[in-house]
Design a protein around this motif. Structure first.
Motif, PDB file in Angstrom:
ATOM      1  N   MET A  69      29.893   6.125 -18.824  1.00 23.97           N
ATOM      2  CA  MET A  69      29.845   5.226 -19.946  1.00 23.97           C
ATOM      3  C   MET A  69      28.674   5.563 -20.844  1.00 23.97           C
ATOM      4  O   MET A  69      27.622   5.952 -20.387  1.00 23.97           O
ATOM      5  N   HIS A  70      28.884   5.393 -22.113  1.00 24.53           N
ATOM      6  CA  HIS A  70      27.827   5.619 -23.094  1.00 24.53           C
ATOM      7  C   HIS A  70      27.330   4.268 -23.575  1.00 24.53           C
ATOM      8  O   HIS A  70      28.112   3.365 -23.821  1.00 24.53           O
ATOM      9  N   HIS A  71      26.044   4.161 -23.706  1.00 29.54           N
ATOM     10  CA  HIS A  71      25.465   2.927 -24.219  1.00 29.54           C
ATOM     11  C   HIS A  71      24.962   3.203 -25.621  1.00 29.54           C
ATOM     12  O   HIS A  71      24.127   4.086 -25.825  1.00 29.54           O
ATOM     13  N   LEU A  72      25.484   2.460 -26.554  1.00 31.47           N
ATOM     14  CA  LEU A  72      25.150   2.671 -27.952  1.00 31.47           C
ATOM     15  C   LEU A  72      24.345   1.500 -28.488  1.00 31.47           C
ATOM     16  O   LEU A  72      24.530   0.365 -28.061  1.00 31.47           O
ATOM     17  N   VAL A  73      23.450   1.794 -29.422  1.00 25.94           N
ATOM     18  CA  VAL A  73      22.616   0.765 -30.025  1.00 25.94           C
ATOM     19  C   VAL A  73      22.587   0.946 -31.535  1.00 25.94           C
ATOM     20  O   VAL A  73      22.706   2.058 -32.045  1.00 25.94           O
ATOM     21  N   GLY A  74      22.436  -0.166 -32.229  1.00 25.57           N
ATOM     22  CA  GLY A  74      22.274  -0.152 -33.677  1.00 25.57           C
ATOM     23  C   GLY A  74      20.820  -0.348 -34.030  1.00 25.57           C
ATOM     24  O   GLY A  74      19.934  -0.406 -33.156  1.00 25.57           O
ATOM     25  N   SER A  75      20.550  -0.492 -35.316  1.00 27.47           N
ATOM     26  CA  SER A  75      19.163  -0.617 -35.758  1.00 27.47           C
ATOM     27  C   SER A  75      18.479  -1.864 -35.212  1.00 27.47           C
ATOM     28  O   SER A  75      17.281  -1.831 -34.904  1.00 27.47           O
ATOM     29  N   ALA A  76      19.199  -2.959 -35.043  1.00 24.86           N
ATOM     30  CA  ALA A  76      18.588  -4.179 -34.500  1.00 24.86           C
ATOM     31  C   ALA A  76      18.141  -3.965 -33.055  1.00 24.86           C
ATOM     32  O   ALA A  76      17.058  -4.409 -32.652  1.00 24.86           O
ATOM     33  N   GLU A  77      18.952  -3.280 -32.270  1.00 25.81           N
ATOM     34  CA  GLU A  77      18.608  -3.016 -30.873  1.00 25.81           C
ATOM     35  C   GLU A  77      17.443  -2.025 -30.769  1.00 25.81           C
ATOM     36  O   GLU A  77      16.549  -2.187 -29.932  1.00 25.81           O
ATOM     37  N   ILE A  78      17.440  -1.020 -31.642  1.00 24.85           N
ATOM     38  CA  ILE A  78      16.331  -0.068 -31.640  1.00 24.85           C
ATOM     39  C   ILE A  78      15.045  -0.776 -32.048  1.00 24.85           C
ATOM     40  O   ILE A  78      13.989  -0.546 -31.460  1.00 24.85           O
ATOM     41  N   ALA A  79      15.137  -1.648 -33.032  1.00 25.54           N
ATOM     42  CA  ALA A  79      13.960  -2.421 -33.453  1.00 25.54           C
ATOM     43  C   ALA A  79      13.398  -3.217 -32.280  1.00 25.54           C
ATOM     44  O   ALA A  79      12.180  -3.254 -32.062  1.00 25.54           O
ATOM     45  N   ALA A  80      14.276  -3.838 -31.503  1.00 22.75           N
ATOM     46  CA  ALA A  80      13.827  -4.608 -30.337  1.00 22.75           C
ATOM     47  C   ALA A  80      13.212  -3.692 -29.283  1.00 22.75           C
ATOM     48  O   ALA A  80      12.207  -4.043 -28.666  1.00 22.75           O
ATOM     49  N   MET A  81      13.801  -2.518 -29.089  1.00 22.51           N
ATOM     50  CA  MET A  81      13.275  -1.566 -28.108  1.00 22.51           C
ATOM     51  C   MET A  81      11.861  -1.122 -28.466  1.00 22.51           C
ATOM     52  O   MET A  81      11.007  -0.989 -27.599  1.00 22.51           O
ATOM     53  N   LEU A  82      11.638  -0.875 -29.763  1.00 22.10           N
ATOM     54  CA  LEU A  82      10.375  -0.293 -30.207  1.00 22.10           C
ATOM     55  C   LEU A  82       9.376  -1.328 -30.703  1.00 22.10           C
ATOM     56  O   LEU A  82       8.229  -0.980 -30.992  1.00 22.10           O
ATOM     57  N   GLY A  83       9.808  -2.573 -30.849  1.00 20.65           N
ATOM     58  CA  GLY A  83       8.908  -3.607 -31.346  1.00 20.65           C
ATOM     59  C   GLY A  83       8.573  -3.439 -32.816  1.00 20.65           C
ATOM     60  O   GLY A  83       7.446  -3.674 -33.237  1.00 20.65           O
ATOM     61  N   VAL A  84       9.560  -2.986 -33.591  1.00 15.46           N
ATOM     62  CA  VAL A  84       9.371  -2.783 -35.030  1.00 15.46           C
ATOM     63  C   VAL A  84      10.475  -3.523 -35.783  1.00 15.46           C
ATOM     64  O   VAL A  84      11.404  -4.055 -35.181  1.00 15.46           O
ATOM     65  N   SER A  85      10.381  -3.525 -37.096  1.00 18.58           N
ATOM     66  CA  SER A  85      11.409  -4.169 -37.913  1.00 18.58           C
ATOM     67  C   SER A  85      12.624  -3.253 -38.064  1.00 18.58           C
ATOM     68  O   SER A  85      12.530  -2.038 -37.837  1.00 18.58           O
ATOM     69  N   ARG A  86      13.737  -3.819 -38.479  1.00 21.78           N
ATOM     70  CA  ARG A  86      14.931  -3.011 -38.736  1.00 21.78           C
ATOM     71  C   ARG A  86      14.688  -2.049 -39.891  1.00 21.78           C
ATOM     72  O   ARG A  86      15.197  -0.932 -39.902  1.00 21.78           O
TER      73      ARG A  86
END
Length: 85
Positions: free
Chosen positions: A1-18
């Motif tokens: 399975m592949h796990h995909l993320v959008g900009s909102a999820e990446i923002a949460a991962m990195l602690g930054v804004s979208r």
């Protein structure tokens, strides 16, 4: 399975804004999106995490399955285009 993320999820991962994710996505070395949908681009969570680690960024959050992560089925999916049921 592949796990995909959008900009909102990446923002949460990195602690930054979208908006910052949009800037980061334009930098050399950032992973290419897996797909560009009408709702936006999506990336491999694993590739983004590897990029973050390689560039010295700290992953502060997780796009945990069941929250905002999209899981793609590994087997083919048939989509009817005739609008029928």
């Amino acid at each position: 399975m592949h796990h995909l993320v959008g900009s909102a999820e990446i923002a949460a991962m990195l602690g930054v804004s979208r908006q910052r994710v949009v800037q980061l996505a334009r930098t050399p070395g950032f992973p290419e999106p897996e797909a560009d949908l009408k709702t936006g681009r999506i990336w491999s969570r694993e590739k983004v995490a590897a990029w973050a680690t390689a560039t010295g960024r700290t992953i502060v959050g997780d796009a945990a399955p069941g929250s905002h992560t999209v899981t793609v089925r590994s087997e083919p999916l048939t989509v009817r285009q005739d609008g029928g049921s």
